[in-house]
Each structure stands twice: as structure tokens, then as C-alpha cells.
Design an enzyme around this catalytic site. Structure first.
Site, PDB file in Angstrom:
ATOM      1  N   TYR A  30      63.919  83.268  48.113  1.00 55.69           N
ATOM      2  CA  TYR A  30      63.918  83.267  49.074  1.00 55.69           C
ATOM      3  C   TYR A  30      65.342  81.372  49.584  1.00 55.69           C
ATOM      4  O   TYR A  30      64.558  80.719  49.373  1.00 55.69           O
ATOM      5  CB  TYR A  30      63.401  82.688  49.979  1.00 55.69           C
TER       6      TYR A  30
ATOM      7  N   ARG B 247      60.326  75.157  56.361  1.00 59.45           N
ATOM      8  CA  ARG B 247      62.134  75.576  56.538  1.00 59.45           C
ATOM      9  C   ARG B 247      62.768  74.847  58.013  1.00 59.45           C
ATOM     10  O   ARG B 247      63.920  74.724  58.058  1.00 59.45           O
ATOM     11  CB  ARG B 247      62.410  77.306  56.668  1.00 59.45           C
TER      12      ARG B 247
HETATM   13  N1  UDP Z   1      59.647  81.212  62.895  1.00 63.06           N
HETATM   14  C1  UDP Z   1      59.069  81.619  64.152  1.00 63.06           C
HETATM   15  N2  UDP Z   1      59.182  81.684  65.036  1.00 63.06           N
HETATM   16  C2  UDP Z   1      60.806  81.129  65.338  1.00 63.06           C
HETATM   17  C3  UDP Z   1      61.329  81.112  64.009  1.00 63.06           C
HETATM   18  C4  UDP Z   1      61.407  81.131  63.231  1.00 63.06           C
HETATM   19  O1  UDP Z   1      57.565  81.813  63.673  1.00 63.06           O
HETATM   20  O2  UDP Z   1      61.036  81.436  65.771  1.00 63.06           O
HETATM   21  C5  UDP Z   1      59.068  81.440  61.184  1.00 63.06           C
HETATM   22  C6  UDP Z   1      59.364  82.767  60.740  1.00 63.06           C
HETATM   23  O3  UDP Z   1      57.577  82.833  60.535  1.00 63.06           O
HETATM   24  C7  UDP Z   1      60.108  82.182  59.750  1.00 63.06           C
HETATM   25  C8  UDP Z   1      60.166  81.380  59.310  1.00 63.06           C
HETATM   26  O4  UDP Z   1      59.778  80.297  61.026  1.00 63.06           O
HETATM   27  O5  UDP Z   1      59.732  83.914  58.723  1.00 63.06           O
HETATM   28  C9  UDP Z   1      61.586  80.397  59.010  1.00 63.06           C
HETATM   29  O6  UDP Z   1      62.322  81.297  59.885  1.00 63.06           O
HETATM   30  P1  UDP Z   1      63.707  81.129  59.674  1.00 63.06           P
HETATM   31  O7  UDP Z   1      64.937  81.067  60.895  1.00 63.06           O
HETATM   32  O8  UDP Z   1      64.295  80.046  58.755  1.00 63.06           O
HETATM   33  O9  UDP Z   1      64.341  82.585  58.741  1.00 63.06           O
HETATM   34  P2  UDP Z   1      65.307  83.565  58.714  1.00 63.06           P
HETATM   35  O10 UDP Z   1      66.462  83.267  59.494  1.00 63.06           O
HETATM   36  O11 UDP Z   1      66.062  83.066  57.161  1.00 63.06           O
HETATM   37  O12 UDP Z   1      64.588  84.801  58.797  1.00 63.06           O
END
Ligand code: UDP
Length: 381
Positions: free
Chosen positions: A356, A177
């Protein structure tokens, strides 16, 4: 509208609201939308905080972004967007870095001043130390993309807090992502269109459900109305396991808790979202909502949400489906049950399909569902 509408949509989030709008505007048919919550908009809902005057996203930061022209054109009929571009910073070991990993992150983390080509070579060498060509899980994928030191610093701890699973048990696509960039482009998303609705999600959802053929009843639980809706065709956007009374077991969801604070300053962190990568800090991120609307007059006050991630229990809000083999199997079993409910019940959306989904994914899937399933199956029949 009669007490027994021919079409009822369960859930007033993006999926339900878009399908309702299409049924009313495109097919010219009346539709009833029910939601157990007291507001429309599902998890995208926003409202103004009376104490600070700041609009906040009740279920955590929601930034609309898409590269799908059809989605952008469709949603732009109901709102204008501001020029907000999402940038996330990550607090790691007492330092603040740009996230997702980009040239600034790499150079700051290693104390270097690499050019794009040098950085690419550097990271390729790092990744080659223990990266694998065929990454089977989140950890292997992340290491193959950014090398182990950056993975350990920015991904491992955050992911452990977010999912409470060993990253080796999670699928690689969760991490893809996030882009990895060898430029100083620090945008979080790479999409063509991005922004926050100028009148907030509240304004967007009010317009989306404003058609006179749409009736929305809030604070109404499907379980309580089920018998009276037995004659109606249903578009069900609630949780699929709940529809079937959890008879095969419960699908796992992650939920989040927010600790709300109104710090005595005008600006707490200088940005909308700060991630916390270190495993010993219990929250995953802090949202400061005023930064989503730089075009608005500053009220001189601020509102923050500290976000904590945990397993959803009975009655909790479902946020993230957990993509493991066991959950995939269970969902497939529920989907087989759902197929027997056809043609009168259509399951869709994040909760109905255990998926998701970003907001634009939900809009795209809802438009597709209307055209390919709802209209031929329920309206043209
Ligand atoms: N992630 C991470 N560190 C960060 C941001 C994201 O490890 O600083 C990983 C984490 O596993 C997360 C995934 O990347 O679930 C996807 O992040 P995203 O920001 O897309 O998630 P959302 O905003 O949907 O919670």
C-alpha cells in the site's frame, strides 16, 4: 533503439517512470518502458474531460504529499505544484463533519465547545471505556485513538465498505494513516509539501519520460513480449503473482468502480472529496475534480466520480493490497520465487511488492531501488 533493449521496464507508473528516468539521465543508458495501458502514469494518470474542461484523475483522487526532501526535490524537477491543500469532509447521519477527526469533528459531533486540552481528556476517557493498550487490529486501534462513538460513526461503516472485512481482521496501521488532531487544523495530510501538478499528472509524466534515451511503448502486454525480451534485464513493476502465472494462487486486491456524472451545476459539493461514512450508502466517497485546481479558470461545469469499492476479479485494476496473514504468506512465497529470478529481474513498486504505497512512497522506493539494486546489479556489472 534496437529491437532487443538491454534494459526493459514493465509498467509506466511512478516506479517504472522514475527508474527509467534515472537509467537514462544518471547512467546514460537506453531503456525501454512498456505498459499494457494506452497511457503512461499508472494509476496517477489525469486527463481533461472534453465535455466539462475539467481535469480528472482517471483512477480516483491523487494528491501529491511528502515530507521527504529528496522526493520533493526530485519530483519538482519535472513539475511545479499548485497550492492545493487536501481537506476531506465526511457525510454521516445527514451531517457533514471535518475528516480526519480533529477538534471541529469532536465538538460538532458531541455538540460541545471543548478546548484542545478538554477534548484530549474527553477522548482519553471515551477511549478508556473499551480501548486497549495493545491494539491488535484496526477496530481496537481506532477505538483507542478516538473512542467508540466516533469510531462507530466515521470509521466502522466506511471501513466495512472499503475493505468488506470486519475491522477486527484488518491491521491497525491502515487507520494510523489518518492523524487525530486536537486543533482546528482540518488538513487531511500532515506533510511538509503538498500540491497537484500545475499541468496535471499528464504534464508530470510526460516530462519524467521525455529523455531521448527512454522509449515508451504503450498498449503492449508483457505476456505477449516475454519471449522477445528474454535477453533483456527486466525491472518488473507489474503484479508479482501474474508474473508467475498465479501458480501459487492469487493475491487479493480491492478495486474500485467509478460512476461518472456531469451534474447540471457549476459546483456539486464544494470540495474535492466527500466521504460517506454511513453503511447504508453504497459509495465510499465522491470526487469532484475541479476543486483540485483553484488556480484555473472555472469552466462553469463540473464532473464527479462516485466511488464504489469491491474485490478485484480477474482482469480488474488492482488498487489496494489486502494486508491479512494469508496474503502476507502468499506474497512471501512469491517473493521467494522472485529471488530465484535475480539478478536479471528486479521486482518493485506497489504491484511488484504487494504494498500500500502513496505516490511519494513509490518515488522514494524507486530512487532507492535504482541506487541500491538497479545500478549495482544491472548497470555497473
Ligand atoms: N477511513 C475511514 N473513514 C474515512 C476515511 C478513512 O474509516 O472517512 C479508514 C478506512 O479504513 C481507510 C483508511 O482509513 O481504508 C485509510 O484512509 P485513506 O484516506 O488514507 O485511504 P485512501 O485514500 O488510500 O483510500
Amino acid at each position: 533503439m534496437s529491437a532487443f533493449p538491454r534494459i526493459c521496464i514493465v509498467g509506466a507508473g511512478f516506479t517504472g517512470s522514475v527508474i527509467a528516468e534515472r537509467i537514462a539521465s544518471d547512467a546514460g543508458m537506453p531503456v525501454l518502458v512498456i505498459d499494457r495501458r494506452r497511457h503512461i502514469g499508472g494509476n496517477s494518470w489525469s486527463e481533461i474531460d472534453a465535455e466539462t474542461g475539467v481535469e480528472f484523475h482517471k483512477y480516483g483522487s491523487h494528491i501529491f504529499h511528502t515530507s521527504e526532501q529528496e522526493v520533493w526535490k526530485y519530483i519538482s524537477q519535472f513539475t511545479r505544484f499548485n497550492d492545493y491543500r487536501h481537506h476531506v469532509w465526511s457525510m454521516c447521519g445527514g451531517h457533514v463533519y471535518a475528516m480526519p477527526v480533529n477538534l471541529s469533528t469532536i465538538n460538532s459531533f458531541y455538540g460541545l465547545a471543548l478546548t484542545p486540552d478538554e477534548a484530549r481528556e474527553f477522548i482519553t476517557r471515551e477511549a478508556a471505556r473499551d480501548g486497549r493498550a495493545e491494539a491488535a487490529n484496526l477496530e481496537e486501534k481506532a477505538v483507542s485513538l478516538i473512542g467508540r462513538p466516533l469510531y462507530e460513526a466515521f470509521i466502522r461503516g466506511y471501513t466495512a465498505k472499503q475493505w468488506e472485512k470486519d475491522p477486527k481482521e484488518l491491521p491497525p496501521d491502515i487507520i494510523t494513516r489518518l492523524p487525530v488532531r486536537y486543533t482546528y487544523d482540518t488538513r487531511y495530510f500532515s506533510d511538509i509539501w503538498e500540491g497537484i501538478p500545475l499541468d496535471g499528472y499528464v504534464g508530470l509524466f510526460r516530462k519524467l519520460s521525455a529523455h531521448p534515451l527512454i522509449e515508451v511503448r504503450l498498449g503492449m502486454d508483457f505476456a505477449d513480449l516475454r519471449d522477445s525480451l528474454s535477453e533483456a534485464a527486466l525491472i518488473y513493476t507489474g503484479a508479482i503473482d501474474e508474473y508467475f502465472g498465479f501458480r501459487l494462487g492469487r493475491l487479493e486486491w480491492r478495486t474500485v468502480d467509478f460512476e461518472v456524472e456531469r451534474p447540471a451545476c457549476a459546483d456539486f459539493q464544494g470540495t474535492a472529496v466527500m466521504n460517506y461514512a454511513d453503511p447504508d450508502i453504497p459509495h465510499t466517497r465522491i470526487h469532484e475534480f475541479k476543486h483540485f485546481h483553484p488556480e484555473r479558470q472555472d469552466t462553469g461545469k463540473t464532473l464527479i466520480f462516485r466511488e464504489y469499492s469491491r474485490w478485484a476479479c480477474k482482469g480488474d485494476e488492482a488498487y489496494y493490497p489486502v494486508d491479512t496473514a494469508a496474503n502476507r504468506r502468499l506474497y512471501a512465497d512469491y517473493a521467494a520465487l522472485a529471488a530465484h529470478e535475480a539478478p536479471d529481474v528486479v521486482f518493485c513498486g506497489r504491484l511488484g511488492q504487494y504494498a500500500y504505497m502513496d505516490m511519494d512512497d513509490a518515488v522514494a522506493a524507486a530512487l532507492h531501488c535504482y541506487t541500491n539494486t538497479v545500478r549495482p546489479r544491472l548497470l555497473d556489472a
